[in-house]
Scaffold this motif. Structure first.
Motif, short mmCIF file in Angstrom:
data_model
loop_
_atom_site.label_atom_id
_atom_site.label_comp_id
_atom_site.label_asym_id
_atom_site.label_seq_id
_atom_site.Cartn_x
_atom_site.Cartn_y
_atom_site.Cartn_z
N ALA A 138 0.87 -1.18 0.00
CA ALA A 138 0.00 0.00 0.00
C ALA A 138 0.90 1.23 0.00
N LEU A 139 1.56 1.45 -1.14
CA LEU A 139 2.60 2.47 -1.26
C LEU A 139 2.42 3.23 -2.56
N GLY A 140 3.14 4.31 -2.70
CA GLY A 140 3.14 5.04 -3.95
C GLY A 140 3.88 4.28 -5.04
N ARG A 141 3.53 4.58 -6.28
CA ARG A 141 4.12 3.84 -7.40
C ARG A 141 5.63 4.02 -7.49
N ASN A 142 6.16 5.12 -6.95
CA ASN A 142 7.60 5.38 -7.03
C ASN A 142 8.37 4.79 -5.86
N GLU A 143 7.70 4.01 -5.02
CA GLU A 143 8.33 3.55 -3.78
C GLU A 143 8.46 2.04 -3.70
N ILE A 144 8.16 1.33 -4.76
CA ILE A 144 8.06 -0.12 -4.65
C ILE A 144 9.19 -0.87 -5.33
N ALA A 145 10.10 -0.16 -5.99
CA ALA A 145 11.16 -0.85 -6.74
C ALA A 145 12.01 -1.74 -5.86
N ALA A 146 12.19 -1.39 -4.59
CA ALA A 146 13.04 -2.18 -3.70
C ALA A 146 12.55 -3.62 -3.55
N PHE A 147 11.28 -3.85 -3.83
CA PHE A 147 10.73 -5.20 -3.63
C PHE A 147 11.07 -6.13 -4.78
N GLU A 148 11.68 -5.61 -5.82
CA GLU A 148 12.18 -6.50 -6.87
C GLU A 148 13.30 -7.39 -6.34
N ALA A 149 13.92 -6.98 -5.23
CA ALA A 149 14.97 -7.80 -4.61
C ALA A 149 14.39 -8.99 -3.86
N ALA A 150 13.07 -9.06 -3.75
CA ALA A 150 12.41 -10.18 -3.07
C ALA A 150 11.35 -10.76 -3.98
N PRO A 151 11.76 -11.39 -5.10
CA PRO A 151 10.79 -11.85 -6.12
C PRO A 151 10.02 -13.11 -5.73
N GLN A 152 10.35 -13.69 -4.58
CA GLN A 152 9.67 -14.93 -4.18
C GLN A 152 8.25 -14.69 -3.68
N HIS A 153 7.91 -13.44 -3.40
CA HIS A 153 6.60 -13.15 -2.84
C HIS A 153 5.57 -12.84 -3.94
N ARG A 154 4.30 -12.99 -3.58
CA ARG A 154 3.21 -12.54 -4.43
C ARG A 154 2.81 -11.14 -3.97
N TYR A 155 2.72 -10.21 -4.89
CA TYR A 155 2.47 -8.83 -4.51
C TYR A 155 1.11 -8.34 -5.01
N LEU A 156 0.43 -7.66 -4.14
CA LEU A 156 -0.76 -6.88 -4.47
C LEU A 156 -0.38 -5.42 -4.30
N VAL A 157 -0.42 -4.67 -5.39
CA VAL A 157 0.04 -3.28 -5.37
C VAL A 157 -1.15 -2.36 -5.59
N ARG A 158 -1.39 -1.46 -4.65
CA ARG A 158 -2.45 -0.47 -4.81
C ARG A 158 -1.84 0.92 -4.88
N SER A 159 -2.20 1.65 -5.95
CA SER A 159 -1.65 3.00 -6.14
C SER A 159 -2.67 3.84 -6.88
#
Length: 265
Positions: A138-159
C-alpha cells in the motif's frame, strides 16, 4: 497589509491540504493558492488556483514567495515529504514569511497490532523474510522498486497512478484506487488475495487507516516505514488551528509569533 491583502500559499498533495483549500477558498479576505508537486497524474479538483511542479529547492521557493508577495506559507505536505518540508522551512526563513506546518499525527499501535517498523523500503523488503508470502504493498508507485529484490513473494500493489514499468517479479497484481479506504473493504481485499503481510507508511489520519485496522482484525503483520525527521517549525494538527493562526492577522510578514495551540515556538 490590509484585511484583503493576505496572500496564502499552501504546499499540498494531501487530503488535509485540499480540505484546507476548500475552507479558505470561499473567504473573500484571503487570496489562496495551492502548490502541488505533480507526482500524481490526475489530482482531484481543487477549489483554488493550483500551480503544479517544483520550485527549484529552497532558494527557488524563497524567490517565489517574494515574487508572488506571499504573506503566509502553510506546509500541508505529506508526513514523508521531508525534502519539501525542509525546503519550506529554509525558504520561509530566507523570505521572512511566517510558516505554519499542518502535520497529521502518526498512527500508534493498539492491542492486537503486529507491527514491524523499518527505516526504509529496502529494510521492508528484507523484513518480509525468505519464505514466499502474500504481500499488500500500500505504497506510492515510485516507492516499490526495492521489492524487486524479493521476487519470491506474491504482490498486491495499490496505487493512485499506474505502475510503469511494472515490478520485475513473477507474481504481481495491480489495483488503481484513491482513498479513503474502509476497513471492511480492505479486509475483503486482503482476504481475496490471501495476503499475510501489509507494507505501508505511517501516514496517519483516517483515509488510509482501513488496511491497518483490517490487518489487526485478521491478525496479520504490518511492516511500517518510520516517519522521517522533519524541521522544527511552528506546527498544528488540525485545519481549525490553521484558520485560527491566519485569523490572528499580524500586520507584517516577519511576525512569527503563533501562540497556543501552535507548537514549536
Amino acid at each position: 497589509m490590509t484585511v484583503k491583502d493576505m496572500r496564502v500559499l499552501i504546499l499540498g498533495g494531501t487530503t488535509e491540504a485540499r480540505q484546507l483549500a476548500e475552507r479558505l477558498g470561499i473567504r473573500r479576505d484571503l487570496d489562496v493558492r495551492l502548490s502541488l508537486a505533480g507526482r500524481t497524474n490526475n489530482p482531484v479538483p481543487h477549489p483554488v488556483p493550483v500551480r503544479v511542479g517544483g520550485f527549484g529547492g529552497a532558494e527557488g521557493l524563497a524567490d517565489h514567495l517574494n515574487a508572488a508577495r506571499v504573506d503566509r506559507l502553510i506546509d500541508a505536505t505529506h508526513p514523508y515529504a521531508a525534502v519539501m518540508a525542509n525546503n519550506a522551512a529554509r525558504a520561509a526563513q530566507m523570505a521572512g514569511v511566517p510558516l505554519l506546518a499542518l502535520r497529521r499525527p502518526a498512527w500508534t499501535a493498539v492491542p492486537g497490532d503486529r507491527w514491524t517498523e523499518v527505516a526504509d523500503m529496502r529494510a521492508a523488503a528484507q523484513a518480509l523474510g525468505s519464505a514466499p508470502r502474500g504481500v499488500f504493498l500500500a505504497l506510492g508507485r515510485n516507492e516499490i522498486a526495492a521489492f524487486e529484490a524479493a521476487p519470491q513473494h506474491r504482490y498486491l500493489v495499490r496505487s493512485v497512478d499506474p505502475v510503469e514499468p511494472p515490478l520485475a517479479v513473477p507474481h504481481a497484481v495491480y489495483i488503481r484506487a484513491r482513498g479513503p479506504f474502509r476497513e471492511a473493504d480492505d479486509r475483503a481485499l486482503i482476504g481475496a488475495h490471501a495476503i499475510d503481510a501489509v507494507v505501508s507508511k505511517n501516514s496517519g489520519g483516517t483515509a488510509a487507516y482501513g488496511k491497518i485496522a483490517a490487518a489487526r482484525a485478521l491478525g496479520i503483520e504490518v511492516i511500517l516505514l518510520r516517519r522521517p525527521a522533519l524541521p522544527e517549525v511552528p506546527s498544528v494538527a488540525t485545519i481549525d488551528d490553521v484558520v485560527a493562526w491566519l485569523d490572528r492577522r499580524p500586520d507584517h510578514r516577519l511576525d512569527h509569533g503563533p501562540s497556543s495551540p501552535v507548537r514549536g515556538v
